[in-house]
Design a protein around this motif. Structure first.
Motif, PDB file in Angstrom:
ATOM      1  N   LYS A 106      -2.965  -0.162  -2.406  1.00 63.84           N
ATOM      2  CA  LYS A 106      -2.342  -0.041  -3.130  1.00 63.84           C
ATOM      3  C   LYS A 106      -0.948   1.250  -2.397  1.00 63.84           C
ATOM      4  CE  LYS A 106      -4.602  -1.306  -6.620  1.00 63.84           C
ATOM      5  NZ  LYS A 106      -5.184  -1.194  -8.158  1.00 63.84           N
ATOM      6  N   GLN A 109       1.218  -0.550  -0.398  1.00 58.93           N
ATOM      7  CA  GLN A 109       2.377  -1.280  -1.211  1.00 58.93           C
ATOM      8  C   GLN A 109       3.187  -0.400  -1.588  1.00 58.93           C
ATOM      9  OE1 GLN A 109       0.028  -3.130  -3.777  1.00 58.93           O
ATOM     10  NE2 GLN A 109      -0.029  -5.678  -2.480  1.00 58.93           N
ATOM     11  N   GLN A 110       2.719   0.771  -1.986  1.00 56.47           N
ATOM     12  CA  GLN A 110       3.825   2.254  -2.636  1.00 56.47           C
ATOM     13  C   GLN A 110       4.643   2.179  -1.435  1.00 56.47           C
ATOM     14  OE1 GLN A 110       1.212   4.466  -4.121  1.00 56.47           O
ATOM     15  NE2 GLN A 110       0.035   3.317  -5.934  1.00 56.47           N
ATOM     16  N   TYR A 111       3.865   2.282  -0.656  1.00 52.76           N
ATOM     17  CA  TYR A 111       5.303   3.456   0.854  1.00 52.76           C
ATOM     18  C   TYR A 111       6.362   2.060   0.734  1.00 52.76           C
ATOM     19  CZ  TYR A 111       6.792   4.620   5.021  1.00 52.76           C
ATOM     20  OH  TYR A 111       7.166   4.531   6.272  1.00 52.76           O
ATOM     21  N   ARG A 112       6.011   0.823   1.003  1.00 48.99           N
ATOM     22  CA  ARG A 112       6.728  -0.433   1.207  1.00 48.99           C
ATOM     23  C   ARG A 112       7.548  -0.299   0.231  1.00 48.99           C
ATOM     24  NH1 ARG A 112       6.529  -5.557   3.917  1.00 48.99           N
ATOM     25  NH2 ARG A 112       8.904  -5.620   4.595  1.00 48.99           N
ATOM     26  N   GLN A 113       8.207  -0.248  -1.391  1.00 55.16           N
ATOM     27  CA  GLN A 113       8.601   0.112  -2.118  1.00 55.16           C
ATOM     28  C   GLN A 113       8.909   1.272  -2.522  1.00 55.16           C
ATOM     29  OE1 GLN A 113       6.127   0.018  -5.887  1.00 55.16           O
ATOM     30  NE2 GLN A 113       5.673  -1.835  -5.881  1.00 55.16           N
ATOM     31  N   LYS A 114       9.276   2.768  -1.591  1.00 50.83           N
ATOM     32  CA  LYS A 114       9.714   3.453  -1.682  1.00 50.83           C
ATOM     33  C   LYS A 114      10.321   3.526  -0.228  1.00 50.83           C
ATOM     34  CE  LYS A 114       6.592   6.578  -4.021  1.00 50.83           C
ATOM     35  NZ  LYS A 114       5.242   7.763  -3.403  1.00 50.83           N
ATOM     36  N   PRO A 116      11.749   0.444   1.639  1.00 56.31           N
ATOM     37  CA  PRO A 116      11.807  -0.944   1.801  1.00 56.31           C
ATOM     38  C   PRO A 116      12.829  -2.002   2.882  1.00 56.31           C
ATOM     39  CG  PRO A 116      13.923  -0.530   0.535  1.00 56.31           C
ATOM     40  CD  PRO A 116      12.801   0.469   0.409  1.00 56.31           C
TER      41      PRO A 116
END
Length: 272
Positions: A106, A109-114, A116
């Motif tokens: 997670k 995943q959160q890093y990737r969302q911030k 992109p």
């Protein structure tokens, strides 16, 4: 005859005639003997090296000094953990060390969302089976490689540090970060003369489930083995070739200058 000469003549230790060769290797050769047993000095040296190897395996990686050194060198870090809850489980369940726990998944995943935008390179540091190797050599190795890659214009993700991690855990990290190239630095299983050996694994287009056939390995990176400079040159050559050929592992043979110096004008593994 003085007392020293008498002692030398009556010593129970039978010297090995190959003893002069010990200057060329750390291997246990020409130990001598006392009857059918090792001399006390050789036995004590063995016990010391065995204790050093055990310490390398069981000593926990000190995360804070590692992240501080990386930060001082200009690199951001992300701290992760494998599915192995502690060192005992890590040693008994190798499979758990190959995957991230859900909290780490997670986190990425959160890093990737911030962030992109895709990155080309992911550098992962895993404690592996020698925290000593990682503690002593990982920062210098990471800095040497990343500085060379930055000069090539490759985008680089923050350095990720995985505790209780094995080689394959890097595939999941790189996949979650969307990285095309994976560099994994890991503490290698210590030998009785090499408790601080760092291993480097390189993978082109990493993803969960890849086998070792897709990875290139550079081993024995330490002061008494392969230098950081030599390992960096070899790794950069592999990266450049993998991008050109779009492969890694058994499909990518080391034909670098350093290999030619050892084996002749071309890699001795390749056909004429």
């Amino acid at each position: 005859m003085n007392e020293l000469e008498q002692t030398q003549q009556t010593t129970p230790v039978t010297e090995n005639p190959w003893q002069a060769l010990r200057r060329y290797t750390a291997a246990r050769i020409a130990q001598g003997r006392t009857g059918v047993s090792l001399p006390t000095s050789a036995l004590l040296a063995f016990q010391m090296d065995h204790a050093s190897a055990r310490d390398a395996v069981h000593t926990a990686l000190q995360i804070e000094p590692l992240t501080e050194e990386l930060y001082s060198a200009g690199y951001q870090t992300i701290q992760l953990h494998s599915r192995a809850r502690d060192r005992t489980e890590y040693l008994q369940r190798p499979d758990l060390g190959r995957r991230l726990d859900m909290r780490s998944v997670k986190q990425l995943q959160q890093y990737r969302q911030k962030h992109p935008d895709s990155v080309r390179v992911a550098l992962v540091i895993a404690d592996g089976l020698s925290s000593l190797a990682v503690q002593n050599h990982a920062v210098a190795m990471a800095g040497s490689v990343l500085s060379r890659l930055a000069n090539r214009g490759l985008s680089i993700a923050p350095v990720t540090i995985v505790t209780q991690g094995r080689v394959a855990v890097g595939d999941e990290v790189a996949e979650l970060l969307g990285a095309e190239l994976l560099i994994l630095l890991v503490g290698e299983r210590p030998g009785l003369s090499s408790p601080d050996s760092l291993g480097i694994y390189y993978t082109y287009q990493p993803s969960v489930g890849l086998t070792d056939a897709r990875r290139n390995c550079i081993s024995n990176v330490r002061p008494a083995g392969m230098s950081i400079e030599a390992a960096s040159e070899k790794l950069i050559w592999l990266i450049d070739e993998s991008i050109r050929l779009e492969c890694s592992g058994v499909s990518l043979k080391d034909q670098s200058v350093s290999a030619a110096k050892i084996h002749g004008k071309k890699n001795f593994l390749l056909p004429e």
